[in-house]
Design a protein around this motif. Sequence first.
Motif, PDB file in Angstrom:
ATOM      1  N   UNK A 140       0.832  -1.218   0.000  1.00  0.00           N
ATOM      2  CA  UNK A 140       0.000   0.000   0.000  1.00  0.00           C
ATOM      3  C   UNK A 140       0.863   1.264   0.000  1.00  0.00           C
ATOM      4  N   UNK A 141       1.927   1.229   0.793  1.00  0.00           N
ATOM      5  CA  UNK A 141       2.825   2.404   0.847  1.00  0.00           C
ATOM      6  C   UNK A 141       3.507   2.599  -0.507  1.00  0.00           C
ATOM      7  N   UNK A 142       3.901   1.480  -1.123  1.00  0.00           N
ATOM      8  CA  UNK A 142       4.571   1.560  -2.433  1.00  0.00           C
ATOM      9  C   UNK A 142       3.639   2.206  -3.460  1.00  0.00           C
ATOM     10  N   UNK A 143       2.393   1.760  -3.476  1.00  0.00           N
ATOM     11  CA  UNK A 143       1.426   2.320  -4.429  1.00  0.00           C
ATOM     12  C   UNK A 143       1.204   3.806  -4.159  1.00  0.00           C
ATOM     13  N   UNK A 144       1.058   4.169  -2.880  1.00  0.00           N
ATOM     14  CA  UNK A 144       0.812   5.577  -2.542  1.00  0.00           C
ATOM     15  C   UNK A 144       1.996   6.442  -2.974  1.00  0.00           C
ATOM     16  N   UNK A 145       3.193   5.969  -2.699  1.00  0.00           N
ATOM     17  CA  UNK A 145       4.388   6.755  -3.042  1.00  0.00           C
ATOM     18  C   UNK A 145       4.525   6.902  -4.558  1.00  0.00           C
ATOM     19  N   UNK A 146       4.342   5.799  -5.277  1.00  0.00           N
ATOM     20  CA  UNK A 146       4.504   5.850  -6.737  1.00  0.00           C
ATOM     21  C   UNK A 146       3.420   6.713  -7.381  1.00  0.00           C
ATOM     22  N   UNK A 147       2.201   6.562  -6.902  1.00  0.00           N
ATOM     23  CA  UNK A 147       1.107   7.364  -7.469  1.00  0.00           C
ATOM     24  C   UNK A 147       1.341   8.850  -7.256  1.00  0.00           C
ATOM     25  N   UNK A 148       2.004   9.190  -6.159  1.00  0.00           N
ATOM     26  CA  UNK A 148       2.260  10.605  -5.873  1.00  0.00           C
ATOM     27  C   UNK A 148       3.465  11.139  -6.650  1.00  0.00           C
ATOM     28  N   UNK A 149       4.317  10.235  -7.161  1.00  0.00           N
ATOM     29  CA  UNK A 149       5.477  10.682  -7.939  1.00  0.00           C
ATOM     30  C   UNK A 149       6.811  10.539  -7.222  1.00  0.00           C
ATOM     31  N   UNK A 150       6.830   9.784  -6.124  1.00  0.00           N
ATOM     32  CA  UNK A 150       8.103   9.525  -5.444  1.00  0.00           C
ATOM     33  C   UNK A 150       8.770   8.291  -6.056  1.00  0.00           C
ATOM     34  N   UNK A 151      10.073   8.213  -5.905  1.00  0.00           N
ATOM     35  CA  UNK A 151      10.782   6.984  -6.278  1.00  0.00           C
ATOM     36  C   UNK A 151      10.895   6.142  -5.013  1.00  0.00           C
ATOM     37  N   UNK A 152      10.705   4.844  -5.172  1.00  0.00           N
ATOM     38  CA  UNK A 152      10.646   3.956  -4.010  1.00  0.00           C
ATOM     39  C   UNK A 152      11.886   3.067  -3.926  1.00  0.00           C
ATOM     40  N   UNK A 153      12.460   2.998  -2.741  1.00  0.00           N
ATOM     41  CA  UNK A 153      13.507   1.995  -2.468  1.00  0.00           C
ATOM     42  C   UNK A 153      12.830   0.936  -1.601  1.00  0.00           C
ATOM     43  N   UNK A 154      12.527  -0.175  -2.217  1.00  0.00           N
ATOM     44  CA  UNK A 154      11.688  -1.208  -1.615  1.00  0.00           C
ATOM     45  C   UNK A 154      12.567  -2.319  -1.029  1.00  0.00           C
ATOM     46  N   UNK A 155      12.487  -2.480   0.296  1.00  0.00           N
ATOM     47  CA  UNK A 155      13.392  -3.429   0.952  1.00  0.00           C
ATOM     48  C   UNK A 155      12.758  -4.805   1.118  1.00  0.00           C
ATOM     49  N   UNK A 156      13.516  -5.818   0.761  1.00  0.00           N
ATOM     50  CA  UNK A 156      13.115  -7.209   1.010  1.00  0.00           C
ATOM     51  C   UNK A 156      14.324  -7.939   1.581  1.00  0.00           C
ATOM     52  N   UNK A 157      14.075  -9.038   2.279  1.00  0.00           N
ATOM     53  CA  UNK A 157      15.210  -9.808   2.801  1.00  0.00           C
ATOM     54  C   UNK A 157      14.768 -10.805   3.841  1.00  0.00           C
ATOM     55  N   UNK A 158      15.534 -11.860   3.935  1.00  0.00           N
ATOM     56  CA  UNK A 158      15.189 -12.959   4.832  1.00  0.00           C
ATOM     57  C   UNK A 158      15.822 -12.791   6.212  1.00  0.00           C
ATOM     58  N   UNK A 159      15.198 -13.404   7.219  1.00  0.00           N
ATOM     59  CA  UNK A 159      15.775 -13.451   8.571  1.00  0.00           C
ATOM     60  C   UNK A 159      16.783 -14.617   8.603  1.00  0.00           C
ATOM     61  N   UNK A 160      17.602 -14.615   9.650  1.00  0.00           N
ATOM     62  CA  UNK A 160      18.632 -15.667   9.745  1.00  0.00           C
ATOM     63  C   UNK A 160      18.011 -17.065   9.777  1.00  0.00           C
ATOM     64  N   UNK A 161      16.932 -17.237  10.579  1.00  0.00           N
ATOM     65  CA  UNK A 161      16.356 -18.590  10.656  1.00  0.00           C
ATOM     66  C   UNK A 161      15.762 -19.023   9.321  1.00  0.00           C
ATOM     67  N   UNK A 162      15.286 -18.063   8.545  1.00  0.00           N
ATOM     68  CA  UNK A 162      14.737 -18.398   7.221  1.00  0.00           C
ATOM     69  C   UNK A 162      15.866 -18.833   6.281  1.00  0.00           C
ATOM     70  N   UNK A 163      17.003 -18.148   6.367  1.00  0.00           N
ATOM     71  CA  UNK A 163      18.158 -18.577   5.552  1.00  0.00           C
ATOM     72  C   UNK A 163      18.587 -19.972   5.981  1.00  0.00           C
ATOM     73  N   UNK A 164      18.644 -20.184   7.301  1.00  0.00           N
ATOM     74  CA  UNK A 164      19.103 -21.495   7.777  1.00  0.00           C
ATOM     75  C   UNK A 164      18.139 -22.620   7.398  1.00  0.00           C
ATOM     76  N   UNK A 165      16.859 -22.262   7.260  1.00  0.00           N
ATOM     77  CA  UNK A 165      15.872 -23.258   6.834  1.00  0.00           C
ATOM     78  C   UNK A 165      15.903 -23.488   5.322  1.00  0.00           C
TER      79      UNK A 165
END
Length: 255
Positions: free
Chosen positions: A115-140
């Motif tokens: 929702x934040x990504x859509x709001x920012x893009x619709x308004x004309x901002x550029x988005x730096x969208x963060x994704x990433x796994x936690x340590x236990x997810x990597x270990x799994x």
Amino acid sequence: MNKNLRKPVIAGNWKMNMTPAKTAAFIEELKVKVAGKNECDIVLCVPYVDIQTAVASAKGTNVKIGAQNVHFKESGAYTGEISAEMLLEIGAEYVVIGHSERRQYFGETDETVNLRTLAALNAGLKVILCVGEMLDERELGITEEIVSMQTKIALKDVSAEMLKNVIIAYEPVWAIGTGKTATAEQAEEVCAIIRNVIAKLYTKADADATVIQYGGSMNAKNASELLSKENVDGGLIGGASLKTEDFTIIVDAAQ
Ligand code: PEP
């Protein structure tokens, strides 16, 4: 090489550091050090209260200014929140969305990131969208699933045209602020996975044009190895963005 299709973006995430006065002094120093270094885009994502000072100090330079979060509603009864329109009006060009600290400490979910990504893009901002796994997810062994899911949900209803204003930051949570960096090979592997997800959601050309950064204890020493990787198009940098010398060395590594 496809890497040549993309201009790297070196972005600092100051988190809850620096007052307006310190911001002005920092940018005065930084702008001299990075003057003319135009092979990468240089962005500082600063606390809300520092944005106006940062924009004024960076005016006429190659340093761009962003925020660290944005609310997804245009206006209303959301005490303490800041809208995309407010950010734009004070000169912010970028906004970080979905940082793991917001997911961990402030209840951010994949849905609100979308929702934040859509709001920012619709308004004309550029988005730096963060994704990433936690340590236990990597270990799994579920890094690919986690990062793919986060990317897909965050980009729901984002058109190919809007995607042009999205930078993805792959930030393994176990590497943020810990001094533990992903190896260049680990960073490359997951950035390539994200690019593949984008190719499937959009087209290969769209994926080849998307900037995918690595973030997680990137510093003056390890930046050039990380940034040399085919699918790593820049960095989102926390701690090392608070010192002009270190941040400049990272900018130099991306030139
Ligand atoms: C960040 O805040 O996005 C980050 C990567 O922090 P650090 O560089 O300090 O690990």
